[in-house]
Design an enzyme around this catalytic site. Structure first.
Site, PDB file in Angstrom:
ATOM      1  CB  SER A 156      -5.470  28.640 -19.948  1.00  0.00           C
ATOM      2  OG  SER A 156      -6.228  29.162 -21.021  1.00  0.00           O
ATOM      3  CG  HIS A 206      -3.384  32.711 -22.040  1.00  0.00           C
ATOM      4  ND1 HIS A 206      -2.465  32.041 -22.842  1.00  0.00           N
ATOM      5  CD2 HIS A 206      -4.385  31.821 -21.814  1.00  0.00           C
ATOM      6  CE1 HIS A 206      -2.897  30.812 -23.065  1.00  0.00           C
ATOM      7  NE2 HIS A 206      -4.060  30.661 -22.459  1.00  0.00           N
TER       8      HIS A 206
END
Length: 331
Positions: A156, A206
């Site tokens: 991610s 992230h």
């Protein structure tokens, strides 16, 4: 949970495979790097028998800043490089791969495979490095050591970086979990929403991906020409595709019959004594006065092959006509 054992799909992976096959079927050009990344992440998750012995267990590749930096003389690069390709469970993998499929097809189609592969490799290293720096820097402010000791895996971080690159030039709006926001700010909105509603996600991972995308774009805008990583990937692609190109060259037919070739050039004659038929563009030997392919006279005003053959058949005896046809067609 036994992290090193082979896993069995619970139904989501077949749906991912079906969706991927459908998307690729609709494409004229199939992006190979995106397909390779999808396959690599899926194989590492499933751990089939032919690769199981080669893959380290999940607990050996967790991204953990403390473990990576623990040894001053021997940094744990395995955790640094391999953790993005491991996933916690099937839902984690499928969600990331669907995102990779959508972003990868668009970026690779626009950039080309070599530049896209270079970008993914760069974003992976930068997102991991920035996450490591963020976790380490928080210790200097007497911040709680949670982020420095956090364990995380998954693609991610790279996907957030790819989202930044993909939306960097977009002036449109997009929907992020039901909220309509400017595309250029979609990554930041998604970062906040995921942190609020999805427990256990890596905020620093992230955030590091978003910052890596921003840094990549800044560096890209200040550097003209192909970057060194792209040049390396292009060289590897050329080397791997050379046998295929060589084989194609061997079997490519440049002549269709006889001594001539077909094509529409600008000149009708050449220094080698070849003239080009105006009717069928076949290149004939200079000593011939009639096109060897269609029977048209050299000046372009002659009869076609069928008309020419018909007239000759009326004037010549049957045996002579048969002998000439045998000589002409070699049978």
């Amino acid at each position: 949970m036994e992290w090193g054992r082979r896993r069995v799909s619970r139904g989501m992976l077949p749906l991912l495979a079906l969706h991927t096959a459908n998307e690729y079927y609709r494409l004229g050009w199939k992006p190979p790097v995106t397909a390779s990344l999808l396959a690599a992440n899926t194989l590492i998750y499933l751990r089939p028998s032919f690769v199981d012995s080669l893959l380290p267990a999940l607990n050996e590749v967790w991204f953990n800043p403390h473990l990576i930096l623990k040894e001053s003389d021997h940094k744990d690069l395995k955790r640094f490089l391999l953790s993005p390709f491991y996933h916690m469970d099937e839902a984690h993998l499928v969600y990331n791969m669907l995102s990779l499929l959508w972003k990868g097809i668009q970026l690779e189609t626009t950039m080309g495979s070599a530049e896209f592969a270079s970008m993914v490799a760069t974003l992976l290293g930068m997102s991991q490095g920035i996450t490591l720096l963020l976790a380490k820097s928080l210790l200097f402010f007497d911040y709680d050591k949670f982020y420095f000791s956090e364990f995380s895996v998954g693609f991610s971080g790279v996907l957030f970086a790819m989202k930044v690159v993909l939306n960097s030039q977009s002036a449109d709006y997009t929907s992020v979990h039901g909220l309509v926001v400017p595309s250029r700010h979609a990554a930041w909105v998604e970062l906040i929403l995921i942190q609020m509603f999805v427990p256990g996600v890596s905020f620093l991972g992230h955030l590091g991906g978003i910052l890596a995308g921003i840094v990549y774009l800044r560096l890209k805008n200040t550097y003209f020409g192909s970057d060194p990583v792209t040049i390396v990937f292009k060289g590897l692609a050329d080397a791997l595709s050379w046998p295929l190109r060589f084989a194609r060259g061997l079997f490519r037919r440049r002549r269709i019959s006889g001594r001539g070739t077909v094509g529409r050039g600008q000149t009708r004659r050449s220094s080698s004594g070849v003239w080009r038929c105006e009717a069928c563009t076949y290149d004939n030997d200079g000593v011939l006065s009639v096109c060897e392919m269609c029977g048209t006279a050299r000046d372009g005003n002659g009869l076609s092959f069928h008309q020419w053959s018909s007239r000759q058949s009326q004037e010549l005896p049957l045996d002579e006509l048969r002998r000439r046809r045998l000589e002409r067609f070699g049978s």
